[in-house]
Design a protein around this motif. Structure first.
Motif, PDB file in Angstrom:
ATOM      1  N   TYR A 243       0.841  -1.199   0.000  1.00 41.10           N
ATOM      2  CA  TYR A 243       0.000   0.000   0.000  1.00 41.10           C
ATOM      3  C   TYR A 243       0.875   1.247   0.000  1.00 41.10           C
ATOM      4  N   THR A 244       0.360   2.323  -0.596  1.00 40.53           N
ATOM      5  CA  THR A 244       1.085   3.588  -0.569  1.00 40.53           C
ATOM      6  C   THR A 244       1.196   4.072   0.881  1.00 40.53           C
ATOM      7  N   THR A 245       2.166   4.917   1.157  1.00 41.27           N
ATOM      8  CA  THR A 245       2.331   5.426   2.526  1.00 41.27           C
ATOM      9  C   THR A 245       1.114   6.238   2.961  1.00 41.27           C
ATOM     10  N   ASP A 246       0.395   6.816   1.992  1.00 43.71           N
ATOM     11  CA  ASP A 246      -0.801   7.606   2.311  1.00 43.71           C
ATOM     12  C   ASP A 246      -2.090   6.897   1.899  1.00 43.71           C
ATOM     13  N   THR A 247      -2.056   5.573   1.865  1.00 42.73           N
ATOM     14  CA  THR A 247      -3.229   4.799   1.472  1.00 42.73           C
ATOM     15  C   THR A 247      -4.442   5.169   2.315  1.00 42.73           C
ATOM     16  N   VAL A 248      -5.608   5.061   1.711  1.00 44.10           N
ATOM     17  CA  VAL A 248      -6.873   5.354   2.394  1.00 44.10           C
ATOM     18  C   VAL A 248      -7.753   4.116   2.269  1.00 44.10           C
ATOM     19  N   TRP A 249      -8.287   3.656   3.395  1.00 45.05           N
ATOM     20  CA  TRP A 249      -9.140   2.473   3.438  1.00 45.05           C
ATOM     21  C   TRP A 249     -10.474   2.793   4.093  1.00 45.05           C
ATOM     22  N   ARG A 250     -11.468   2.051   3.674  1.00 47.96           N
ATOM     23  CA  ARG A 250     -12.684   1.867   4.462  1.00 47.96           C
ATOM     24  C   ARG A 250     -12.820   0.366   4.596  1.00 47.96           C
ATOM     25  N   ASN A 251     -12.797  -0.119   5.813  1.00 48.54           N
ATOM     26  CA  ASN A 251     -12.949  -1.546   6.102  1.00 48.54           C
ATOM     27  C   ASN A 251     -14.113  -1.689   7.068  1.00 48.54           C
ATOM     28  N   ARG A 252     -15.218  -2.226   6.578  1.00 53.72           N
ATOM     29  CA  ARG A 252     -16.462  -2.262   7.351  1.00 53.72           C
ATOM     30  C   ARG A 252     -16.814  -0.828   7.737  1.00 53.72           C
ATOM     31  N   ASN A 253     -16.800  -0.529   9.033  1.00 56.54           N
ATOM     32  CA  ASN A 253     -17.130   0.818   9.490  1.00 56.54           C
ATOM     33  C   ASN A 253     -15.906   1.572  10.012  1.00 56.54           C
ATOM     34  N   GLU A 254     -14.725   1.101   9.652  1.00 54.53           N
ATOM     35  CA  GLU A 254     -13.485   1.713  10.115  1.00 54.53           C
ATOM     36  C   GLU A 254     -12.784   2.403   8.947  1.00 54.53           C
ATOM     37  N   PHE A 255     -12.281   3.595   9.213  1.00 52.95           N
ATOM     38  CA  PHE A 255     -11.573   4.365   8.199  1.00 52.95           C
ATOM     39  C   PHE A 255     -10.100   4.424   8.588  1.00 52.95           C
ATOM     40  N   ILE A 256      -9.252   4.090   7.637  1.00 54.44           N
ATOM     41  CA  ILE A 256      -7.824   3.927   7.895  1.00 54.44           C
ATOM     42  C   ILE A 256      -7.077   4.860   6.967  1.00 54.44           C
ATOM     43  N   ASP A 257      -6.091   5.563   7.521  1.00 56.30           N
ATOM     44  CA  ASP A 257      -5.346   6.557   6.759  1.00 56.30           C
ATOM     45  C   ASP A 257      -3.854   6.330   6.952  1.00 56.30           C
ATOM     46  N   GLY A 258      -3.210   5.786   5.925  1.00 58.98           N
ATOM     47  CA  GLY A 258      -1.762   5.621   5.962  1.00 58.98           C
ATOM     48  C   GLY A 258      -1.319   4.229   6.351  1.00 58.98           C
ATOM     49  N   ARG A 259      -0.099   3.941   5.966  1.00 58.15           N
ATOM     50  CA  ARG A 259       0.472   2.607   6.144  1.00 58.15           C
ATOM     51  C   ARG A 259       0.565   2.201   7.617  1.00 58.15           C
ATOM     52  N   GLN A 260       0.923   3.120   8.508  1.00 54.62           N
ATOM     53  CA  GLN A 260       1.028   2.751   9.920  1.00 54.62           C
ATOM     54  C   GLN A 260      -0.323   2.347  10.479  1.00 54.62           C
ATOM     55  N   GLN A 261      -1.392   3.037  10.083  1.00 58.27           N
ATOM     56  CA  GLN A 261      -2.723   2.640  10.543  1.00 58.27           C
ATOM     57  C   GLN A 261      -3.128   1.283   9.961  1.00 58.27           C
ATOM     58  N   VAL A 262      -2.648   0.961   8.753  1.00 59.92           N
ATOM     59  CA  VAL A 262      -2.880  -0.371   8.181  1.00 59.92           C
ATOM     60  C   VAL A 262      -2.238  -1.428   9.085  1.00 59.92           C
ATOM     61  N   ILE A 263      -1.004  -1.198   9.471  1.00 63.76           N
ATOM     62  CA  ILE A 263      -0.304  -2.143  10.346  1.00 63.76           C
ATOM     63  C   ILE A 263      -1.043  -2.302  11.668  1.00 63.76           C
ATOM     64  N   ASP A 264      -1.453  -1.187  12.262  1.00 59.49           N
ATOM     65  CA  ASP A 264      -2.180  -1.239  13.533  1.00 59.49           C
ATOM     66  C   ASP A 264      -3.491  -2.008  13.385  1.00 59.49           C
ATOM     67  N   PHE A 265      -4.234  -1.714  12.304  1.00 58.86           N
ATOM     68  CA  PHE A 265      -5.499  -2.384  12.044  1.00 58.86           C
ATOM     69  C   PHE A 265      -5.305  -3.895  11.879  1.00 58.86           C
ATOM     70  N   LEU A 266      -4.343  -4.287  11.029  1.00 58.48           N
ATOM     71  CA  LEU A 266      -4.131  -5.712  10.766  1.00 58.48           C
ATOM     72  C   LEU A 266      -3.641  -6.450  12.009  1.00 58.48           C
ATOM     73  N   THR A 267      -2.854  -5.794  12.839  1.00 57.15           N
ATOM     74  CA  THR A 267      -2.407  -6.399  14.095  1.00 57.15           C
ATOM     75  C   THR A 267      -3.614  -6.726  14.969  1.00 57.15           C
ATOM     76  N   ARG A 268      -4.530  -5.764  15.117  1.00 57.63           N
ATOM     77  CA  ARG A 268      -5.759  -5.998  15.900  1.00 57.63           C
ATOM     78  C   ARG A 268      -6.610  -7.094  15.265  1.00 57.63           C
ATOM     79  N   LYS A 269      -6.743  -7.026  13.946  1.00 57.85           N
ATOM     80  CA  LYS A 269      -7.580  -7.982  13.214  1.00 57.85           C
ATOM     81  C   LYS A 269      -7.134  -9.412  13.497  1.00 57.85           C
TER      82      LYS A 269
END
Length: 157
Positions: free
Chosen positions: A40-66
Motif C-alpha cells: 500500500y502507498t504510505t498515504d493509502t486510504v481504506w474503508r474496512n467495514r465501518n473503520e476508516f484507515i489513513d496511511g500505512r502505519q494505521q494499516v499495520i495497527d489495524f491488521l495487528t488488531r484484526k
C-alpha cells in the motif's frame, strides 16, 4: 524516498489482474501486518467495514488488531472486475474467535493503484456468518493457499 514498484503494474490485463489478486491473497494469508502493508502507498486510504484507515502505519495497527481477534485466518480472493488501474474482488475467509466460535466472512473490495502498483485506496464491505467447525471449507495448513485448493467459484461460494 520513493517506494519500490510492486508488479504487476497498471494498466491491468485479465492475466495481470488475476496475478495481483493472488499476490494480495498470499500476503494476507501470512498474517504479517508489516509485510502486507508494503503493498500500500504510505498515504493509502481504506474503508474496512465501518473503520476508516489513513496511511500505512494505521494499516499495520489495524491488521495487528484484526489477526489477534481472527484466529487461524484463511482467505481466498477472486477477481470480479478490473480496469486500467482498478481491480474489484470478492473474497471469503474463515476464522475463529477466542472462544473457538467459527465464522466465514464474505466481502467485496474495490482497489485503486498508483503507477508503481501500490494500492492507494481500498474499500471493503464484509459480512460475517457463524459456522460450525464441521462446515469449514478452508482447511489447508496456515499460510499460502495451495495451488490445487479450490477457489471461491469451485467451492460454490
Amino acid at each position: 524516498m520513493t517506494d519500490p514498484q510492486r508488479p504487476p503494474l497498471p494498466p491491468f490485463t485479465s492475466e495481470t489482474a488475476i496475478t495481483k489478486v493472488r499476490l494480495a491473497e498470499d500476503a494476507w494469508n501470512t498474517r504479517d501486518p508489516g509485510r502486507v502493508a508494503l503493498a500500500y502507498t504510505t498515504d493509502t486510504v481504506w474503508r474496512n467495514r465501518n473503520e476508516f484507515i489513513d496511511g500505512r502505519q494505521q494499516v499495520i495497527d489495524f491488521l495487528t488488531r484484526k489477526w489477534q481477534k481472527e484466529r487461524e485466518y484463511r482467505l481466498i480472493k477472486e477477481l470480479w472486475a478490473f480496469g486500467e488501474e482498478r481491480i474489484a474482488v470478492r473474497f471469503a475467509y474463515e476464522w475463529h474467535d477466542e472462544h473457538g466460535n467459527w465464522f466465514r466472512s464474505y466481502g467485496n473490495e474495490n482497489w485503486a493503484f498508483d503507477e508503481n502498483g501500490l494500492m492507494r485506496q481500498r474499500h471493503a464491505s464484509i459480512n460475517d456468518l457463524a459456522i460450525n467447525e464441521a462446515e469449514r471449507l478452508f482447511r489447508w495448513p496456515l499460510g499460502r493457499r495451495p495451488d490445487d485448493h479450490p477457489g471461491l467459484s469451485e467451492l460454490g461460494l
